[in-house]
Design a protein around this motif. Sequence first.
Motif, PDB file in Angstrom:
ATOM      1  N   ARG A   1      26.529 -71.230  16.193  1.00 46.59           N
ATOM      2  CA  ARG A   1      26.440 -70.532  17.481  1.00 46.59           C
ATOM      3  C   ARG A   1      26.434 -71.478  18.670  1.00 46.59           C
ATOM      4  NH1 ARG A   1      22.447 -65.304  16.445  1.00 46.59           N
ATOM      5  NH2 ARG A   1      24.157 -63.837  16.002  1.00 46.59           N
ATOM      6  N   ALA A   2      25.929 -72.684  18.493  1.00 48.84           N
ATOM      7  CA  ALA A   2      25.861 -73.621  19.613  1.00 48.84           C
ATOM      8  C   ALA A   2      27.177 -74.349  19.855  1.00 48.84           C
ATOM      9  CB  ALA A   2      24.753 -74.650  19.366  1.00 48.84           C
ATOM     10  N   LEU A   3      28.159 -74.139  18.991  1.00 50.42           N
ATOM     11  CA  LEU A   3      29.437 -74.831  19.102  1.00 50.42           C
ATOM     12  C   LEU A   3      30.383 -74.078  20.030  1.00 50.42           C
ATOM     13  CD1 LEU A   3      30.063 -75.765  15.348  1.00 50.42           C
ATOM     14  CD2 LEU A   3      28.873 -77.095  17.104  1.00 50.42           C
ATOM     15  N   SER A   4      31.395 -74.768  20.499  1.00 49.94           N
ATOM     16  CA  SER A   4      32.437 -74.115  21.287  1.00 49.94           C
ATOM     17  C   SER A   4      33.306 -73.257  20.368  1.00 49.94           C
ATOM     18  CB  SER A   4      33.310 -75.174  21.970  1.00 49.94           C
ATOM     19  OG  SER A   4      34.071 -75.886  21.003  1.00 49.94           O
ATOM     20  N   GLN A   5      34.072 -72.335  20.961  1.00 45.23           N
ATOM     21  CA  GLN A   5      34.961 -71.504  20.151  1.00 45.23           C
ATOM     22  C   GLN A   5      36.013 -72.355  19.461  1.00 45.23           C
ATOM     23  OE1 GLN A   5      34.518 -68.215  19.431  1.00 45.23           O
ATOM     24  NE2 GLN A   5      36.092 -68.678  17.896  1.00 45.23           N
ATOM     25  N   LYS A   6      36.465 -73.416  20.110  1.00 47.52           N
ATOM     26  CA  LYS A   6      37.430 -74.319  19.487  1.00 47.52           C
ATOM     27  C   LYS A   6      36.852 -74.951  18.230  1.00 47.52           C
ATOM     28  CE  LYS A   6      40.217 -78.468  20.317  1.00 47.52           C
ATOM     29  NZ  LYS A   6      40.584 -79.515  21.316  1.00 47.52           N
ATOM     30  N   GLU A   7      35.607 -75.396  18.297  1.00 47.10           N
ATOM     31  CA  GLU A   7      34.965 -76.003  17.128  1.00 47.10           C
ATOM     32  C   GLU A   7      34.732 -74.963  16.032  1.00 47.10           C
ATOM     33  OE1 GLU A   7      32.188 -79.545  18.913  1.00 47.10           O
ATOM     34  OE2 GLU A   7      31.668 -77.482  19.470  1.00 47.10           O
ATOM     35  N   ARG A   8      34.333 -73.766  16.428  1.00 44.44           N
ATOM     36  CA  ARG A   8      34.122 -72.708  15.430  1.00 44.44           C
ATOM     37  C   ARG A   8      35.420 -72.380  14.710  1.00 44.44           C
ATOM     38  NH1 ARG A   8      29.598 -69.120  16.042  1.00 44.44           N
ATOM     39  NH2 ARG A   8      30.937 -67.311  15.760  1.00 44.44           N
ATOM     40  N   ASP A   9      36.511 -72.284  15.447  1.00 40.02           N
ATOM     41  CA  ASP A   9      37.795 -72.001  14.809  1.00 40.02           C
ATOM     42  C   ASP A   9      38.193 -73.108  13.847  1.00 40.02           C
ATOM     43  OD1 ASP A   9      38.213 -69.521  15.971  1.00 40.02           O
ATOM     44  OD2 ASP A   9      39.375 -70.307  17.652  1.00 40.02           O
ATOM     45  N   GLN A  10      37.908 -74.358  14.215  1.00 39.80           N
ATOM     46  CA  GLN A  10      38.199 -75.462  13.296  1.00 39.80           C
ATOM     47  C   GLN A  10      37.464 -75.254  11.975  1.00 39.80           C
ATOM     48  OE1 GLN A  10      41.015 -77.825  15.274  1.00 39.80           O
ATOM     49  NE2 GLN A  10      40.160 -78.100  13.238  1.00 39.80           N
ATOM     50  N   LEU A  11      36.200 -74.938  12.058  1.00 43.46           N
ATOM     51  CA  LEU A  11      35.396 -74.786  10.855  1.00 43.46           C
ATOM     52  C   LEU A  11      35.781 -73.560  10.042  1.00 43.46           C
ATOM     53  CD1 LEU A  11      31.934 -75.686  12.392  1.00 43.46           C
ATOM     54  CD2 LEU A  11      33.024 -76.926  10.527  1.00 43.46           C
ATOM     55  N   PHE A  12      36.031 -72.448  10.732  1.00 47.67           N
ATOM     56  CA  PHE A  12      36.255 -71.188  10.037  1.00 47.67           C
ATOM     57  C   PHE A  12      37.678 -71.038   9.502  1.00 47.67           C
ATOM     58  CE2 PHE A  12      32.303 -69.999  12.155  1.00 47.67           C
ATOM     59  CZ  PHE A  12      31.657 -69.260  11.172  1.00 47.67           C
ATOM     60  N   TRP A  13      38.665 -71.780  10.080  1.00 46.84           N
ATOM     61  CA  TRP A  13      40.005 -71.625   9.504  1.00 46.84           C
ATOM     62  C   TRP A  13      40.970 -72.766   9.791  1.00 46.84           C
ATOM     63  CZ3 TRP A  13      44.491 -71.195  12.451  1.00 46.84           C
ATOM     64  CH2 TRP A  13      44.353 -70.876  13.807  1.00 46.84           C
ATOM     65  N   LYS A  14      40.897 -73.399  10.938  1.00 48.44           N
ATOM     66  CA  LYS A  14      41.947 -74.346  11.314  1.00 48.44           C
ATOM     67  C   LYS A  14      41.966 -75.601  10.446  1.00 48.44           C
ATOM     68  CE  LYS A  14      43.013 -73.202  16.115  1.00 48.44           C
ATOM     69  NZ  LYS A  14      43.099 -73.706  17.508  1.00 48.44           N
ATOM     70  N   THR A  15      40.804 -76.165  10.141  1.00 49.36           N
ATOM     71  CA  THR A  15      40.787 -77.378   9.324  1.00 49.36           C
ATOM     72  C   THR A  15      41.365 -77.118   7.951  1.00 49.36           C
ATOM     73  OG1 THR A  15      38.850 -78.264  10.489  1.00 49.36           O
ATOM     74  CG2 THR A  15      39.341 -79.178   8.320  1.00 49.36           C
ATOM     75  N   ALA A  16      41.004 -76.001   7.340  1.00 49.90           N
ATOM     76  CA  ALA A  16      41.539 -75.671   6.019  1.00 49.90           C
ATOM     77  C   ALA A  16      43.047 -75.443   6.080  1.00 49.90           C
ATOM     78  CB  ALA A  16      40.842 -74.440   5.460  1.00 49.90           C
ATOM     79  N   ALA A  17      43.497 -74.709   7.085  1.00 45.89           N
ATOM     80  CA  ALA A  17      44.925 -74.422   7.197  1.00 45.89           C
ATOM     81  C   ALA A  17      45.739 -75.696   7.381  1.00 45.89           C
ATOM     82  CB  ALA A  17      45.179 -73.450   8.345  1.00 45.89           C
ATOM     83  N   SER A  18      45.258 -76.616   8.219  1.00 41.85           N
ATOM     84  CA  SER A  18      46.006 -77.842   8.467  1.00 41.85           C
ATOM     85  C   SER A  18      45.908 -78.819   7.300  1.00 41.85           C
ATOM     86  CB  SER A  18      45.512 -78.514   9.751  1.00 41.85           C
ATOM     87  OG  SER A  18      44.148 -78.879   9.645  1.00 41.85           O
ATOM     88  N   THR A  19      44.754 -78.900   6.659  1.00 45.11           N
ATOM     89  CA  THR A  19      44.579 -79.824   5.543  1.00 45.11           C
ATOM     90  C   THR A  19      45.479 -79.460   4.377  1.00 45.11           C
ATOM     91  OG1 THR A  19      42.276 -80.301   6.146  1.00 45.11           O
ATOM     92  CG2 THR A  19      42.928 -80.746   3.868  1.00 45.11           C
ATOM     93  N   TYR A  20      45.510 -78.184   4.039  1.00 44.04           N
ATOM     94  CA  TYR A  20      46.298 -77.728   2.894  1.00 44.04           C
ATOM     95  C   TYR A  20      47.701 -77.276   3.285  1.00 44.04           C
ATOM     96  CZ  TYR A  20      41.959 -77.878   0.201  1.00 44.04           C
ATOM     97  OH  TYR A  20      40.814 -78.296  -0.431  1.00 44.04           O
ATOM     98  N   ARG A  21      47.966 -77.290   4.589  1.00 45.52           N
ATOM     99  CA  ARG A  21      49.278 -76.900   5.108  1.00 45.52           C
ATOM    100  C   ARG A  21      49.681 -75.498   4.625  1.00 45.52           C
ATOM    101  NH1 ARG A  21      49.887 -82.331   3.885  1.00 45.52           N
ATOM    102  NH2 ARG A  21      51.027 -81.951   1.960  1.00 45.52           N
ATOM    103  N   VAL A  22      48.777 -74.553   4.876  1.00 45.43           N
ATOM    104  CA  VAL A  22      49.042 -73.159   4.532  1.00 45.43           C
ATOM    105  C   VAL A  22      49.124 -72.341   5.812  1.00 45.43           C
ATOM    106  CG1 VAL A  22      47.956 -73.307   2.266  1.00 45.43           C
ATOM    107  CG2 VAL A  22      46.570 -72.653   4.251  1.00 45.43           C
TER     108      VAL A  22
END
Length: 342
Positions: A309-330
Amino acid sequence: MTPHAPIREAWLALADEPVLDPAQPILDAHHHLWDRTGSRYRTEAFLEDAGCGHDVRASLYVQCRTGYRTSGPESLQPLGEVDTILEWSASAPNHPVGIVAFADLMMGHEVRNTLDALLELAPDRVCGIRNTTAYHPDPAVRSNPQPARDGLLRSEAFRQGAAEVARAGLVLDVWAYQTQLHEIEALARQLPELTIVIDHCGGPLGVGPFRHRTPADFAAWRAGIETLAALPNTRLKIGGFGLAVFGNDYHQQAVPPLSRQLATDWSPWFEVCLEAFGADRCMLESNFPVDKGMFSYVALWNAFKRLTRALSQKERDQLFWKTAASTYRVAFDERTTPHGVS
């Protein structure tokens, strides 16, 4: 015999809570599917959990010896797992959107034949490889029905196989305990071209010789995590808090834990992981159905939402989906509703 807490639907139904931040898109970075004697969790069961109200738009399946072929060359029998998952998910292609498959890396360079066969079978789904590598000499530290033997991560054959994973353009998932983090570090240094995803917070232990969860044990785990985070080719999955080896005993409570308790309990480990790796190199996972014996899918993701909750929306999106999508290229479309999930 499974070391995981049994799933009790009636017990899970004793506690309920509203979904927090229901508009937050989620890519569940780690779950399993299986059909075993006394335990069945196929795609439809996962979709039922994922359809609980959180916006779970896609997921990643991670190998667990499901549906191997029973004939043909042994090195190609794991292709049956991909066949099975594709069959089960035919009507819900985003679940999973990617598959972390199995190929025996102890074959060394010869594993490339298996990797090529996997990619030919499902080029748009196979995105990574994982072997069973979590080992500790104490029998109380056990997270797999078929525990790994000692030394796999340190062996030259495994290093050669891991090098082929990198050459094939795939990611290597590693599930290891905190006592093995130096072995992952050595592998990551030897193969800087290989992206290594460390599963389940790097295996902090709370059973056997670690049952007292001493400050020294926590400090040793933290030091290992911080050392791995200094290597640019590593990523980290935050989750696995329902694994018995973590030392949590939620399954012994009269009613299941709610997300407020989970967030409080998990905060020390979550904060270390996030501080060390940053949101752009961390991803969140359910580890269902393994963790389902300890808490519900609603409570799990609510806990993660409380912790962020204390994170920015950009950071939350990284954690909830962006890092996984970019790491696995899906593929992950944040603008659309998930396929097969209401």
